[in-house]
Design a protein around this motif. Structure first.
Motif, PDB file in Angstrom:
ATOM      1  N   ILE A 250       0.838  -1.200   0.000  1.00 44.15           N
ATOM      2  CA  ILE A 250       0.000   0.000   0.000  1.00 44.15           C
ATOM      3  C   ILE A 250       0.873   1.249   0.000  1.00 44.15           C
ATOM      4  O   ILE A 250       1.958   1.245   0.579  1.00 44.15           O
ATOM      5  CB  ILE A 250      -0.923   0.030   1.242  1.00 44.15           C
ATOM      6  CG1 ILE A 250      -1.628   1.391   1.367  1.00 44.15           C
ATOM      7  CG2 ILE A 250      -0.244  -0.345   2.512  1.00 44.15           C
ATOM      8  CD1 ILE A 250      -2.559   1.544   2.536  1.00 44.15           C
ATOM      9  N   TYR A 251       0.399   2.291  -0.700  1.00 39.24           N
ATOM     10  CA  TYR A 251       0.963   3.630  -0.504  1.00 39.24           C
ATOM     11  C   TYR A 251      -0.192   4.602  -0.367  1.00 39.24           C
ATOM     12  O   TYR A 251      -1.274   4.382  -0.921  1.00 39.24           O
ATOM     13  CB  TYR A 251       1.898   4.027  -1.666  1.00 39.24           C
ATOM     14  CG  TYR A 251       1.233   4.055  -3.020  1.00 39.24           C
ATOM     15  CD1 TYR A 251       1.227   2.931  -3.843  1.00 39.24           C
ATOM     16  CD2 TYR A 251       0.603   5.217  -3.479  1.00 39.24           C
ATOM     17  CE1 TYR A 251       0.604   2.951  -5.082  1.00 39.24           C
ATOM     18  CE2 TYR A 251      -0.018   5.239  -4.730  1.00 39.24           C
ATOM     19  CZ  TYR A 251      -0.010   4.106  -5.523  1.00 39.24           C
ATOM     20  OH  TYR A 251      -0.624   4.135  -6.744  1.00 39.24           O
ATOM     21  N   CYS A 252       0.038   5.655   0.410  1.00 36.67           N
ATOM     22  CA  CYS A 252      -1.042   6.604   0.671  1.00 36.67           C
ATOM     23  C   CYS A 252      -0.418   7.962   0.992  1.00 36.67           C
ATOM     24  O   CYS A 252       0.525   8.051   1.770  1.00 36.67           O
ATOM     25  CB  CYS A 252      -1.861   6.107   1.863  1.00 36.67           C
ATOM     26  SG  CYS A 252      -3.126   7.251   2.410  1.00 36.67           S
ATOM     27  N   GLN A 253      -0.923   9.000   0.366  1.00 36.54           N
ATOM     28  CA  GLN A 253      -0.387  10.338   0.600  1.00 36.54           C
ATOM     29  C   GLN A 253      -1.521  11.344   0.598  1.00 36.54           C
ATOM     30  O   GLN A 253      -2.582  11.090   0.027  1.00 36.54           O
ATOM     31  CB  GLN A 253       0.612  10.706  -0.515  1.00 36.54           C
ATOM     32  CG  GLN A 253      -0.088  11.016  -1.827  1.00 36.54           C
ATOM     33  CD  GLN A 253       0.837  10.979  -3.034  1.00 36.54           C
ATOM     34  OE1 GLN A 253       1.743  10.161  -3.107  1.00 36.54           O
ATOM     35  NE2 GLN A 253       0.601  11.851  -3.972  1.00 36.54           N
ATOM     36  N   GLN A 254      -1.280  12.478   1.241  1.00 35.03           N
ATOM     37  CA  GLN A 254      -2.279  13.555   1.193  1.00 35.03           C
ATOM     38  C   GLN A 254      -1.744  14.675   0.305  1.00 35.03           C
ATOM     39  O   GLN A 254      -0.598  15.105   0.436  1.00 35.03           O
ATOM     40  CB  GLN A 254      -2.593  14.077   2.599  1.00 35.03           C
ATOM     41  CG  GLN A 254      -3.826  14.964   2.602  1.00 35.03           C
ATOM     42  CD  GLN A 254      -4.347  15.285   3.990  1.00 35.03           C
ATOM     43  OE1 GLN A 254      -3.621  15.185   4.972  1.00 35.03           O
ATOM     44  NE2 GLN A 254      -5.605  15.709   4.079  1.00 35.03           N
ATOM     45  N   PHE A 260      -6.704  12.575  -0.303  1.00 34.58           N
ATOM     46  CA  PHE A 260      -5.791  11.448  -0.148  1.00 34.58           C
ATOM     47  C   PHE A 260      -5.754  10.685  -1.470  1.00 34.58           C
ATOM     48  O   PHE A 260      -6.803  10.450  -2.081  1.00 34.58           O
ATOM     49  CB  PHE A 260      -6.272  10.502   0.957  1.00 34.58           C
ATOM     50  CG  PHE A 260      -5.963  11.005   2.332  1.00 34.58           C
ATOM     51  CD1 PHE A 260      -4.821  10.587   2.995  1.00 34.58           C
ATOM     52  CD2 PHE A 260      -6.805  11.934   2.947  1.00 34.58           C
ATOM     53  CE1 PHE A 260      -4.526  11.073   4.264  1.00 34.58           C
ATOM     54  CE2 PHE A 260      -6.512  12.421   4.211  1.00 34.58           C
ATOM     55  CZ  PHE A 260      -5.380  11.995   4.874  1.00 34.58           C
ATOM     56  N   MET A 262      -4.301   7.040  -2.952  1.00 34.65           N
ATOM     57  CA  MET A 262      -3.740   5.778  -2.444  1.00 34.65           C
ATOM     58  C   MET A 262      -3.898   4.654  -3.456  1.00 34.65           C
ATOM     59  O   MET A 262      -4.804   4.690  -4.302  1.00 34.65           O
ATOM     60  CB  MET A 262      -4.421   5.398  -1.121  1.00 34.65           C
ATOM     61  CG  MET A 262      -5.902   5.191  -1.223  1.00 34.65           C
ATOM     62  SD  MET A 262      -6.673   4.974   0.408  1.00 34.65           S
ATOM     63  CE  MET A 262      -6.857   6.665   0.956  1.00 34.65           C
ATOM     64  N   HIS A 264      -2.788   0.206  -4.157  1.00 37.79           N
ATOM     65  CA  HIS A 264      -2.074  -0.999  -3.767  1.00 37.79           C
ATOM     66  C   HIS A 264      -1.900  -1.823  -5.025  1.00 37.79           C
ATOM     67  O   HIS A 264      -2.571  -1.603  -6.027  1.00 37.79           O
ATOM     68  CB  HIS A 264      -2.791  -1.758  -2.644  1.00 37.79           C
ATOM     69  CG  HIS A 264      -4.006  -2.517  -3.068  1.00 37.79           C
ATOM     70  ND1 HIS A 264      -3.972  -3.850  -3.377  1.00 37.79           N
ATOM     71  CD2 HIS A 264      -5.282  -2.128  -3.246  1.00 37.79           C
ATOM     72  CE1 HIS A 264      -5.190  -4.245  -3.704  1.00 37.79           C
ATOM     73  NE2 HIS A 264      -6.009  -3.220  -3.633  1.00 37.79           N
ATOM     74  N   ALA A 288      -6.029   0.721   3.897  1.00 36.46           N
ATOM     75  CA  ALA A 288      -5.772   2.106   4.327  1.00 36.46           C
ATOM     76  C   ALA A 288      -6.247   2.323   5.757  1.00 36.46           C
ATOM     77  O   ALA A 288      -5.541   2.943   6.571  1.00 36.46           O
ATOM     78  CB  ALA A 288      -6.467   3.082   3.370  1.00 36.46           C
TER      79      ALA A 288
END
Ligand code: FAD
Length: 381
Positions: A250-254, A260, A262, A264, A288
């Motif tokens: 997973i990757y997640c950023q704001q 957000f 995100m 996977h 998430a």
């Protein structure tokens, strides 16, 4: 459309456009870019646009560090009136298995030896950086403050406008349908709008590079793999760095606007399809919310997908193609080609102009697959 060019670049993504800009900036007069769709219709316009220097091979660390330094000054370099929105909020990588902890230790030692000041953190220390992080199941983290993300649309527009100002011709909705090779040398490119004669071709066709390589009789071992991604409604700012887990996938950023983004990446069969699925949304939300429980009430506004261009060792394929005089390739970024784009442009321009490249790229050439000299990158999503 022009009938001749000094070079024809096939692919109007970041790799093709950054190379076109750099070639023109280094003095090449007659550069043509062919794009079968609209600019950014490939992976570049569909990516998460994360930029990290925390890699597990020396080559990827060097490429990412050099690229990041260009990103830091890209508005000025390209004389862009907008803003590519390069924000260095850091990348927090989370290890959830013992094997990953060992890999992180090796990675951080390698990165530090190359001037990348990443650090290993305990889960509690990571929580000081991301107070909302649920650290249950996290064994250790790695962090580098100078990693971050940019706006892929502004970045591409900035390159395209700067390239055009230097005389580069960009033909959209113009598909390369054949590459003319005579006696082992490039002679031109067939397109759906006519032929262009040239003695140099760069294949920067992302996930389609294998198909384009076949037009010149060359096997480029890149397979397309669908990856999905989503964006939420904007909410108050709570997440500084990008969070990422390789084993957790997973990757997640704001984003600067509060949304957000995100994704996977479950391994998918080879496909050129860019459809989206409900399964992805369900699995993405589960993943998430595990790390950031407060996301559970945030609404999703859009989902989409794009293609990773996977190479056999997850490292880029850059440089001259030995079998065909005048043929070059820049692809195989394996889902990380946005961050490598700025340095790819510089290195490919130097290579095509016969100049010494500022980072040696011999090890990344296409011939490595035939010679069995693969350099596996362990730290990919
Ligand atoms: P592309 O942007 O795909 O450009 C290639 C172009 O070639 C396409 O526009 C295509 O239409 C054109 N083309 C193909 N065949 C022909 C032809 N015959 N004639 C003319 N034109 C042709 N990377 C990161 O660094 N950070 C990230 O956070 C990140 N997140 C991602 C998330 C997702 C969901 C996806 C799908 C990708 C992500 N990537 C990320 C990967 C990144 O998007 C790609 O590696 C990068 O954009 C590759 O750029 P490119 O210019 O090489 O290829």
């Amino acid at each position: 459309m022009k009938k001749t060019a000094e070079i024809v670049i096939i692919g109007g993504g970041i790799s093709g456009l950054a190379t076109a800009y750099n070639l023109a900036a280094m003095g090449m007069k007659d550069v043509v870019v062919l794009e079968k769709g609209y600019l950014m219709s490939g992976s570049t316009g569909r990516c998460g646009a994360g930029v990290r220097q925390q890699w597990g091979t020396e080559m990827n660390c060097l490429l990412a560090k050099a690229s990041c330094e260009i990103f830091e000054n890209l508005n000025e370099i390209l004389d862009y009136e907008g803003d590519i929105e390069f924000k260095q909020g850091g990348y927090l990588l989370m290890a959830v298995t013992e094997k990953e902890v060992e890999q992180f230790k090796k990675n951080v030692a390698l990165q530090n030896s190359l001037g990348i000041n990443s650090v290993l953190l305990t889960p509690e220390e990571a929580k000081e950086i991301v107070p909302d992080l649920n650290i249950e199941g996290i064994l250790a983290c790695a962090f580098h403050q100078k990693d971050g993300h940019a706006n892929p649309f502004h970045t591409m527009i900035a390159y395209a406008e700067a390239a055009k100002r230097l005389g580069v011709e960009i033909y959209t909705y113009t598909e390369a349908t054949g590459i003319i090779v005579e006696n082992g040398r490039i002679k031109g490119v067939n397109t759906n709008k006519g032929d262009i004669y040239t003695d140099k071709v760069l294949i920067a066709a992302g996930a389609w590079s294998k198909k384009v390589g076949a037009m010149a009789g060359v096997d480029i071992p890149v397979r397309p793999e669908r990856h999905q991604i989503l964006v939420t409604e904007p909410v108050n700012h709570r997440l500084g760095p990008m969070i990422m887990s390789f084993a957790g996938n997973i990757y997640c950023q704001q984003e600067p606007g509060g949304e957000f983004i995100m994704g996977h990446g479950p391994a998918e069969h080879e496909t050129y399809s860019v459809t989206s699925s409900w399964d992805f949304v369900e699995e993405m939300c589960r993943k998430a919310v595990r790390f950031l429980p407060y996301l559970k009430n945030v609404r999703i506004v859009r989902q989409w997908s794009g293609l990773y261009e996977i190479s056999p060792d997850a490292q880029p394929i850059l440089g001259r193609v030995e079998q065909v005089e005048g043929l070059y390739v820049a692809t195989g970024f394996s889902g990380h080609g946005f961050m490598f784009g700025p340095i790819t442009g510089v290195l490919m321009a130097e290579c095509i102009l016969g100049l010494p490249t500022r980072i040696p790229i011999d090890k990344l050439n296409l011939g490595r697959f035939e010679r069995g000299e693969l350099i596996f990158e362990p730290s990919v999503v």
